[in-house]
Design an enzyme around this catalytic site. Structure first.
Site, PDB file in Angstrom:
ATOM      1  N   ASP A 456     111.925 -34.266-108.248  1.00  0.00           N
ATOM      2  CA  ASP A 456     111.385 -34.652-106.857  1.00  0.00           C
ATOM      3  C   ASP A 456     111.779 -36.063-106.091  1.00  0.00           C
ATOM      4  O   ASP A 456     111.733 -36.465-107.278  1.00  0.00           O
ATOM      5  CB  ASP A 456     109.803 -34.135-106.227  1.00  0.00           C
ATOM      6  N   ASP A 761     105.991 -24.461-106.745  1.00  0.00           N
ATOM      7  CA  ASP A 761     107.094 -25.073-107.772  1.00  0.00           C
ATOM      8  C   ASP A 761     106.609 -24.791-108.631  1.00  0.00           C
ATOM      9  O   ASP A 761     107.519 -24.390-110.638  1.00  0.00           O
ATOM     10  CB  ASP A 761     106.955 -26.745-108.046  1.00  0.00           C
TER      11      ASP A 761
END
Length: 1111
Positions: A456, A761
């Site tokens: 990320d 996620d």
């Protein structure tokens, strides 16, 4: 051996192993000396079956409860029900009006009837002496009283086992028990024949050796258990937001009590059973409790929320009713905690090694005993005394049996699987200090093989400390980096400021609340905090703005829609919708804009162009951009309707600064040099992502950046071409991340680590080889799905985790090499001596001491080697690479051959060499052999610090454990030889004999260096080719590397190769054999092995490619 292990013990995976695979390898472990110790750190499959049955039972109960609840709602609607509940006296005396059993039956049974009898949620709150608005009064005496009545929010755990339990388990080693019996018999017979104390020496010696082995083993195991306990406690540190004494605060879930008001948001795990008070769009995932995959809608009609479930969407306030072991989750956790973690692939493989070698050792032990006994019997027959057996003969036969049993003790490498656990426990403790919490043991191993990291951006590569630094409102771009600049937004009309503040303060998941110091504090995600701080700096009053309107509907932000929306009921009876999110998405939903005068005007092409240009400008400056918009809605709007998706009026665009973390660029470069590809996968604007990626060193000139929607449209063949070059994916959804991970694993055989923080996620974290959740920004759902939690959300910590993964793998290889060398030598020496000379040079006591050196002490020394910078200069461990490499076998057999020759030479020529004569010559020679053998192991332990490198002394003094173990071993050896002769069958040696013994051991070091210079063909890698570099080290590559996409990051300058500048054509000819397989041309002076798709052409040419390099 490797193929046998893969066939029988290779079914266990780092993640999601089948129960059948876990059962199969246990059944194959036939030769196990101590099952309790061997299988201590493996999963309890029977307990897991109980947990699965409990889940099924919960599912059935809840299904019935829901059906009954629905029927009850229809029956009691509008009906006043009589109360038949009687409050127990102790509950009344404590100041409450409802007992814990009644509360449990209401929530767990979804009992709407009982809830209505007690006055609904408000009635339950009154009976629990709490306030829905202000929460509990947190005075110590009232909290203690509440705990006594309702219990605490903790689950029953297995008690910590004491040291004596580990001592008892270590004593249950079958071979040690047999040796103890031998020692007892030897003691009785010896004392009977020779009296006390002379006749007790052999028996007491064996018994003392057994006790020493048991004590050291138990101490090591006990320390490991304490380390795992500490790590388990760290895993359980979960906090939650509650309202107490009228203000919001964060407390541990274990401090929650019935009556607490808990604030839940998307991604949270529900900490206790409770009742819904208020909230929006709440979806609860009950799969962890019931196995049911469909989320449950929770609202005022269905207010029941169960502990252990997860918030899939929405947010709410919840009244806690039941805690701890009174909940179904508590009972389930008690069972699950006894089930343990899955064993790791390395643990299983080394159990396989121990089993195979154990069977070989058992065979050799039986043959050794048979040969020694046959020699004694033959001697008796030749003397005509085969019917006459004395006590001395019985003792001699008992000694032979003890030697055979001790061979099994030494030959069965029981310590191999436990060395894995020791190394993992050591690494996990150190990683904890480095801000990485390991949730699953196997992740430590797998991280050493990682070839790709999908990271990320926000909070991982950046600091996650956000501030609004620019804003485009009414077409004017303003600086907003400090409060003074924001207060000078004088050109913006008042009506625009008002609508902007209404949007910021209402369309948010954050809050401005009183803290314990009675000061206002901004709560929420970094993005929400930045916007709220911007709103406050504009002079806004959060509470006043919120009270001006009524919140009717909320659609929380999620990473699929990339937007958040609310509907307000404004004074006068009208409705107004606000939305915010990804700038280009919200801008596309707008048909109007606020002009410089504050009037609503239609969006034309010029204005759209200006706004898009502003977005790009902000993004090029590495700013996150958010667009805010609103629209008026008809009075007929209902909360059941969806919030409109278009027709909005653009209020403005804000640019949020989130600086890159210090050290990230260096960590990315370190990963790249280690053969690990780093990719950025973010939901941000592509220009922002590219700017940050360049700053971090992720995006290179030949790299590709793509947006998620474009990535989804690619065909399989296009993805095959794209993914090797892909370095940045912007505006991605969780599904895009999941798809990327699957393709990297299946199409390119990559070992993928993935970072994540959001609920969505979870699938990618679950699917990845290593799931890395963020400790600060991550939701509980993400953490539950992860293998490692990065406590400081820092990418540099991920690089450290990769380094530790390699360290664990290599440290275990070092110990295995060392132990197998001792196994081979001890087996061959005792067996060959028994066969050829009729007696064994090493006695039972001596072999027990050697066993402790190679088992517990050896594991402690080699499996706990600290990190070093060389680890990240290696290629990643291949997914299919053999654990015991050819280089290790070379070292094992080379050292074993040297030690066998030395021991055999001493046994046959030792008396002449040392001029030993007299009745004690045999004892002196055997002591010399024993001493030389031990010092061979001491110096071989030093040799084992490096498998390939010749310099084994580098950094040795930095490893205090290793130095301490070696020092203690030498000191104890000196004591055994010089002072414990009666018990250990030794005699004191002279100075010259000590020097020769140590010299024989020391010679193993130059011999090890010479052995390491022998080239080996690494079959598991499909062929190895190397060039020595200018600094003397060898640059080694394997064919398996060529088949991996990350090889393009291994770049070597021509100057690194000998004579490359003099003979560039020769080097080019080596590479030309691979040239037609690459996507990039090689160029001088920088030679790049280009990235390529793993196609059938590449696979068919693997052998020829390796040959081209090797030749």
């Amino acid at each position: 051996m490797e193929s046998c292990m893969n066939q029988n013990f290779g079914g266990v995976k780092p993640k999601h192993s089948s129960e059948e695979a876990l059962r199969r390898w246990r059944q194959l472990c036939g030769v196990v000396k101590n099952p309790k110790r061997r299988f201590r750190f493996t999963a309890n499959l029977s307990t897991r079956s109980e947990a699965a049955a409990m889940k099924k039972s919960n599912q059935d109960k809840l299904r019935v409860a829901v059906l009954v609840s629905k029927a009850a709602i229809q029956f009691i609607h509008g009906v006043t029900l009589p109360s038949e509940y009687c409050v127990p006296e102790e509950v009344k005396a404590a100041g409450f009006q409802i007992c814990p059993d009644e509360l449990g039956s209401i929530v767990e049974g979804h009992d709407v009837k009982k809830l209505k009898i007690h006055g609904g949620v408000d009635g339950i709150a009154d009976k629990l002496s709490t306030s829905i608005d202000n929460g509990l009064i947190a005075s110590e005496d009232k909290m203690m009283c509440r705990q006594e009545i309702y219990g605490i929010n903790k689950f029953t755990e297995s008690p910590v086992r004491s040291f004596w339990v580990f001592l008892w388990e270590a004593l249950q080693d079958t071979t040690l028990i047999i040796l103890a019996v031998c020692a007892f018999v030897s003691l009785i017979v010896g004392v009977s024949a020779e009296g006390w104390p002379k006749g007790s020496h052999d028996g007491v010696g064996i018994a003392a050796s057994i006790l020493l082995v048991v004590f050291v083993t138990a101490t090591s195991d006990y320390r490991q258990s304490l380390q795992f306990k500490d790590l388990d406690n760290e895993k359980k540190k979960i906090s939650v937001q509650v309202t107490r004494d009228g203000f919001r605060q964060k407390i541990s879930i274990y401090d929650i009590l019935p009556g607490d008001i808990v604030h839940l948001a998307i991604g949270d795990q529900v900490p206790a059973d409770g009742l819904f008070i208020s909230g929006f769009s709440l979806l609860i995932d009950e799969s962890s409790l019931t196995g049911e995959s469909e989320p449950v809608v929770v609202n005022s009609d269905n207010p029941f929320i169960l502990s252990g479930t997860k918030v899939r969407d929405g947010s709410c306030k919840m009244l806690v009713t039941t805690v701890g072991m009174r909940t179904q989750w508590g009972k389930l956790m008690e069972t699950l905690s006894e089930g343990g973690d899955d064993e790791t692939p390395l643990q299983v493989k080394l159990n396989g090694v121990a089993t195979i070698i154990g069977k070989i050792g058992l065979f050799f032990a039986v043959v050794t005993f048979a040969v020694l006994a046959e020699g004694l019997i033959t001697h008796k027959i030749q003397d005509g005394l085969y019917l006459s057996w004395s006590i001395d003969d019985a003792l001699e036969l008992l000694d032979y049996f003890a030697i055979a049993v001790t061979i099994v003790v030494v030959a069965v490498p029981e310590g191999l699987p436990l060395a894995v656990t020791l190394s993992l426990a050591f690494a996990m403790k150190k990683m904890m200090n480095d801000k990485a919490l390991v949730r699953h043991l196997a992740a430590c191993e797998t991280m050493g093989s990682a070839t790709s990291i999908c990271s990320d951006k926000t909070g991982t590569l950046t600091t996650n400390y956000m501030t609004v630094v620019k804003a485009c409102i009414c077409g004017n771009i303003k600086e907003a980096s400090d409060h003074e600049e924001v207060r000078n937004f004088t050109q913006i009309p008042d009506n625009v400021i008002k609508i902007l503040l209404e949007s910021i303060f209402n369309n948010t998941s954050g809050e401005v609340a009183l803290n314990q110091d009675r000061k206002y504090e901004i709560l929420g995600t970094p993005t929400e905090t930045a916007l709220l701080e911007f709103g406050l700096s504009l002079g806004g009053d959060f509470q006043a703005v919120r009270q001006e309107s009524n919140l009717v509907k909320v659609e929380p932000f999620n990473s699929v829609k990339k937007r958040m929306g609310v509907v307000l009921q404004i004074p006068g009876g009208g409705y107004r919708a606000h939305c915010k999110g990804a700038s280009e998405i919200i801008l596309d939903a707008c048909s109007n804009v606020l002009d410089p005068a504050g009037s609503v005007v239609p969006l034309d092409e010029v204005t759209v162009g200006h706004l898009k240009s502003t977005i790009d400008t902000f993004a090029d400056e590495a700013l996150r951009t958010l667009c805010l918009a609103y629209m008026e809605i008809d009075k007929s709007f209902s909360a059941d309707e969806q919030i409109p998706v278009d027709g909005y009026t653009c209020i403005g665009i804000v640019g949020i600064k989130d600086p890159v973390r210090p050290g990230v660029k260096e960590s990315v470069a370190l990963c790249r040099s280690a053969g690990i590809t780093v990719r950025m996968v973010t939901g941000d604007n592509i220009n922002t992502a590219k700017a940050i990626a360049r700053e971090c060193g992720i995006l290179t000139d030949d790299g590709v950046a793509i947006e998620g929607p474009d990535f989804r449209k690619k065909s399989l063949e296009e993805m095959n071409q794209l993914i090797p070059k892909l370095q940045v994916m912007a505006r991605s959804s969780p599904l895009d991340k999941h798809t990327l991970v699957k393709h990297l694993q299946t199409m390119f055989n990559e070992v993928v680590a993935v970072t994540g923080d959001g609920t969505n996620d979870a699938p990618a974290l679950h699917e990845a080889d290593i799931g890395l959740a963020m400790g600060i920004a991550g939701t509980e759902v993400a953490k539950e799905s992860a293998d490692v939690i990065i406590l400081d959300d820092n990418f540099s910590t991920i690089a450290t985790v990769a380094k530790w993964g390699r360290s664990v793998y290599i440290n275990i290889q070092k110990f295995v090499q060392f132990q197998l060398t001792v196994n081979v030598v001890a087996l061959v020496v005792n067996f060959s001596s028994a066969c050829l000379t009729g007696h064994a040079p090493l006695t039972a006591v001596q072999l027990l001491w050697v066993n402790m050196i190679m088992d517990t002490l050896g594991a402690l020394a080699l499996a706990t080697e600290p990190l070093n910078d060389e680890l990240m200069k290696r290629a990643p461990v291949g997914r299919e690479d053999n654990f015991i490499s050819n280089a290790m076998w070379r070292n094992i057999f080379g050292q074993a051959f040297y030690q066998f020759i030395v021991i055999w030479y001493l046994q046959t020529e030792g008396k002449e060499l040392f001029q030993l004569v007299g009745p004690d010559s045999d004892l002196t020679l055997n002591t010399l052999i024993f001493n030389s053998f031990v010092f061979c192991q001491v110096f071989n332990e030093i040799n084992s610090r490096e498998i390939e490198k010749i310099d084994v002394l580098q950094g040795i003094l930095e490893n205090y454990v290793f130095v301490s173990v070696i020092t203690c071993t030498v000191i104890f050896q000196f004591i055994i030889v010089q002072f414990l002769g009666d018990f250990a069958d030794t005699t004191p040696l002279t100075l010259s004999e000590w020097v020769v013994s140590v010299l024989i051991g020391f010679l193993s070091m130059p011999i090890a260096a010479a052995i390491k210079m022998i080239p080996v063909d690494s079959k598991e890698a499909g062929g190895v080719f190397c060039w020595p570099s200018q600094d003397g080290d060898a640059i080694v590559f394997s064919q398996s590397l060529i088949t991996r996409p990350h090889i393009s990051y291994w770049k070597w300058r021509l100057g690194q190769f000998p004579h490359s500048r003099k003979h560039p054509k020769r080097l080019h000819s080596k590479v030309d054999g691979y040239r037609n397989l690459t996507s990039n041309e090689h160029q001088a002076p920088l030679l790049t092995l280009g990235r390529t798709s793993v196609t059938s052409q590449l696979r068919s040419q693997q052998h020829s490619t390796a040959s081209a390099f090797t030749g």
